[in-house]
Every structure is written in structure tokens, then in C-alpha cells.
Write an enzyme that holds these catalytic residues in place. Structure first.
Site, PDB file in Angstrom:
ATOM      1  N   CYS A 307       0.811  -1.219   0.000  1.00 13.21           N
ATOM      2  CA  CYS A 307       0.000   0.000   0.000  1.00 13.21           C
ATOM      3  C   CYS A 307       0.848   1.277   0.000  1.00 13.21           C
ATOM      4  O   CYS A 307       0.639   2.179  -0.819  1.00 13.21           O
ATOM      5  CB  CYS A 307      -0.976  -0.009   1.175  1.00 13.21           C
ATOM      6  SG  CYS A 307      -0.199   0.033   2.816  1.00 13.21           S
ATOM      7  N   HIS A 355      -2.643   1.139   6.936  1.00 12.49           N
ATOM      8  CA  HIS A 355      -2.995   1.079   5.512  1.00 12.49           C
ATOM      9  C   HIS A 355      -3.188   2.492   4.975  1.00 12.49           C
ATOM     10  O   HIS A 355      -3.549   3.415   5.713  1.00 12.49           O
ATOM     11  CB  HIS A 355      -4.265   0.250   5.295  1.00 12.49           C
ATOM     12  CG  HIS A 355      -4.510  -0.083   3.859  1.00 12.49           C
ATOM     13  ND1 HIS A 355      -3.747  -0.987   3.159  1.00 12.49           N
ATOM     14  CD2 HIS A 355      -5.428   0.391   2.970  1.00 12.49           C
ATOM     15  CE1 HIS A 355      -4.192  -1.074   1.915  1.00 12.49           C
ATOM     16  NE2 HIS A 355      -5.212  -0.243   1.777  1.00 12.49           N
ATOM     17  N   HIS A 367      -5.812   1.738  -4.268  1.00 13.07           N
ATOM     18  CA  HIS A 367      -4.912   1.224  -3.239  1.00 13.07           C
ATOM     19  C   HIS A 367      -4.529  -0.209  -3.541  1.00 13.07           C
ATOM     20  O   HIS A 367      -5.146  -0.885  -4.365  1.00 13.07           O
ATOM     21  CB  HIS A 367      -5.553   1.333  -1.847  1.00 13.07           C
ATOM     22  CG  HIS A 367      -6.697   0.383  -1.615  1.00 13.07           C
ATOM     23  ND1 HIS A 367      -6.929  -0.248  -0.420  1.00 13.07           N
ATOM     24  CD2 HIS A 367      -7.699  -0.057  -2.442  1.00 13.07           C
ATOM     25  CE1 HIS A 367      -8.002  -1.004  -0.491  1.00 13.07           C
ATOM     26  NE2 HIS A 367      -8.491  -0.912  -1.701  1.00 13.07           N
TER      27      HIS A 367
END
Length: 392
Positions: A307, A355, A367
Site C-alpha cells: 500500500c 494502511h 490502493h
């Protein structure tokens, strides 16, 4: 007479017996039918058990994925530390090698002096040679009388040799300490990788152990979660559109008032609002080009991503350098409320900031979700939002 009465009464008995048998058979048949009350209740209980099991596994898998994201971030930190320590170690080793080379140069100079003196017949030179070429020149402190036989140039050469040997030892010691630190950090990296693999393996095992019915319930839960996230994204998009209309109307009113002479100055949008920056457009274009590429923990491209590796590369493509891991990226810009997100902003998730995604507008982001998934566009409401920043 008794016999006739018995004969006359027997049909009634037979009829009653037949009725009882019929009722018993009917009850047995109902109990055996697939749609009978017992079967329905049993199926209901099984369905409820499957749904509960699926919900429990879904929660646990979600938690394991989050923990894996944290572990992945720690791996990234450890890798960065190892890389930095390797560079530091390489620099120290190079300096130690240079210092050793200078010691050898000084040693050769001293050897030349000793050889020359020996050839000219100077006395005491065999002992002087041993001292000059000794591993520890400090021994000269105990034999100062021998140094009086050396010329000023020879004394200078000896002093330089001693200083350079001390420097070489210092450099070698520093390089050795750096090597030890590098080994410790590599061990830490391996431990973090081990924890990450364990989390991912447990998540895979839990899903593999689901029965067909439990798998169906698991998939239903995921679909329901995605649907709810998309609903919230649509609401966000409607709010964005309403705010955009409000700003356009406000700008138009300002323009008209200026044209009528009731106000002076240029018509401008309120502070904080405005079109998407060129940098944000470049970052989004880069991220969009990676859609469909697989998530791999620790990956920073060009064909696989985690990510924060994706968001870092996206903004690098826009000419803005941001840190490698989420915990550092969250401080690498101006904090913005979720209601005021603009395309290009970074959105962070979970309390532990494990994240991150790149906001693209309309309540959506691009993402790299998790192992086993690919880079994709998804609602920002698919996970609990922590915060958001605007890089640059």
C-alpha cells in the site's frame, strides 16, 4: 349368541386398529419427509451455525490481514534500516581499507630507511628494524634510546606510521561494530518476516477450512460489506457534487456583483478549495496505470506493490518525495478532514495507521489492499478511516 356378538363387533375393532395404524404410519411419514418440522429446524440451525462461523472467520481474517499490514510495515522499516546500516558499514569498511593502505605506505617508508641504514653499516639496526616493523609501535616508549639513532625525517616517518596505524585500528573497530549492528538488524528483519508469514498463513488456513455453506456465508458477508462501503461512497460523492455546485454558484454571484460594481477585486474561491493540482493529477495517473497489478508485501514496483509503496511511487511520479511507510507518510503533508478530501490526498486507515490509499474523488481511492488481491479502485469506507493528508 356370544359367537355372533363377537363376529358382529369385530369389524369395529378392526376398523379402530386400522385407524390407529394409519395415524402412526402418517406420523412416521411426516417425520421422515425432507420438509418435515424436524428437518426444517435442523436446516435452520445449520444455516445459523454456518453464518456464525463465517462471521467469526471473516472477523478473524480481517484482523489477521490488519496485523499482517502492520507486520509488513515493520518489515519495510527493518529493510530500510538494514539498507542504511549496510551503506554505513560499507563506508566504514572503505575508510578502514584506506587507513590500512596508508599504514602500509608508512610501513614501506620505514622499511626503506631500515634497509638503507643496514646497507651503510649502521649499528643496532637489527633491533631497530624489529621495533620499526612491530605490530605495536608503542613499544618504542620503552626503548627511546634507539630513536636517537634516527634522523628527523626518519622520526617523522615513524610518527606518521604510528598515527596511521592507530587510525586504522580505530576505523577497523568502527567497521566491526557496524557489521555487528547490521547482523542484528538483519536478524530483526527475519523475525518480522516470520511474523508476517505466520499471519498470512493463518488467514489462508482459516478460509481453507470453511465448508461450502460457510464459504457462501463468508462471501455474502464480504458482498454486504462492499455494498455498504459503496453506498457511503455514493453519499460522499453527492456531498462533493453539492459542495462543488455551491462553490460555482458563489463564484458566479461574486462575478456578477463585481460586474455590477457592488464589490471590487477578483472573484476567487474560498481558501482551501480549488481545482486538482497538476501534481495530484500526475499521482493519480500513475496509480491508475498500476490497477490490476498484484499486492506483494514490501514491494515498491514496478509490477508489484504494497500500500505505501504504491502511494510513495505515485507521488514520486508527481515530483514529490514522501516517506516509505504509512506511519511516516501520515505526517508528510497537510492534515485535511475527510469531508474536504481532494483527489490526490492520502487516506489512512485503522487506529494503528497500517494502511493507506490515494484518493481519486467521489468517495473512492486507488490502493493495494492485501496479499492475494490486486491494485484496485475501492470505496474509502471499506475500512475504518484514521485520517488524511495532502502531500506537497
Amino acid at each position: 349368541m356370544a359367537i355372533r356378538s363377537w363376529i358382529r363387533g369385530r369389524p369395529a375393532v378392526v376398523a379402530a386398529s386400522s385407524l390407529i395404524a394409519a395415524v402412526l404410519l402418517t406420523q412416521a411419514a411426516v417425520a421422515d419427509e425432507p420438509g418435515g418440522p424436524d428437518a426444517v429446524e435442523e436446516q435452520r440451525e445449520r444455516a445459523e451455525d454456518a453464518a456464525q462461523r463465517a462471521a467469526d472467520v471473516r472477523d478473524r481474517v480481517g484482523e489477521l490481514n490488519r496485523q499482517a499490514a502492520v507486520a509488513g510495515g515493520r518489515v519495510n522499516e527493518a529493510e530500510a534500516a538494514v539498507d542504511e546500516q549496510q551503506r554505513a558499514t560499507d563506508r566504514l569498511l572503505a575508510r578502514a581499507a584506506q587507513a590500512t593502505a596508508r599504514v602500509n605506505d608508512a610501513r614501506r617508508t620505514l622499511t626503506g630507511y631500515v634497509t638503507t641504514q643496514y646497507r651503510t653499516g649502521a649499528t643496532g639496526l637489527s633491533e631497530a628494524a624489529v621495533l620499526l616493523l612491530a605490530e605495536d609501535p608503542q613499544r618504542y616508549a620503552d626503548t627511546r634510546h634507539l630513536l636517537s639513532r634516527l634522523s628527523a625525517r626518519q622520526q617523522h616517518a615513524l610518527d606518521r606510521f604510528t598515527a596511521r596505524q592507530q587510525e586504522a585500528r580505530k576505523r577497523s573497530k568502527a567497521a566491526g561494530a557496524a557489521m555487528d549492528k547490521l547482523k542484528d538488524r538483519e536478524a530483526s528483519l527475519r523475525e518480522q518476516e516470520k511474523k508476517l508469514r505466520a499471519k498470512l498463513a493463518e488467514a489462508r488456513q482459516l478460509k481453507a477450512e470453511l465448508s461450502d455453506r460457510e464459504r457462501e456465508e463468508f462471501d455474502k458477508l464480504e458482498r454486504a460489506e462492499r455494498a455498504e462501503a459503496e453506498r457511503r461512497a455514493r453519499e460522499h460523492a453527492r456531498r462533493e457534487a453539492a459542495e462543488e455546485r455551491r462553490l460555482r454558484e458563489q463564484q458566479e454571484e461574486t462575478r456578477q456583483e463585481r460586474a455590477e460594481g457592488t464589490i471590487t477585486g477578483e472573484a476567487t474561491a474560498p481558501a482551501g478549495d480549488g481545482p486538482v493540482s497538476e501534481g495530484a493529477e500526475a499521482a493519480i495517473a500513475f496509480a491508475e496505470a498500476q490497477v490490476g497489478e498484484p499486492y506483494v508485501w514490501g514491494a515498491t514496483g514496478p509490477d508489484t506493490w504494497d500500500c505505501s509503496g504504491l502511494t510513495q511511487a505515485a507521488w514520486r511520479a508527481a515530483g514529490v518525495e514522501i516517506p516509505r511507510v504509512t506511519w511516516d507518510q501520515v505526517t508528510a503533508g497537510t492534515s485535511v478532514p475527510v469531508a474536504e478530501l481532494r483527489p490526490g490526498d492520502l487516506v489512512f486507515f485503522f487506529d494503528d495507521i497500517s494502511h493507506v490509499g490515494l484518493y481519486t474523488g467521489g468517495g473512492h481511492m486507488i490502493h493495494a489492499p492485501r496479499p492475494g488481491a490486486v491494485v484496485r479502485s475501492e470505496s474509502i469506507y471499506s475500512m475504518p478511516i484514521h485520517s488524511a493528508i495532502r502531500p506537497g
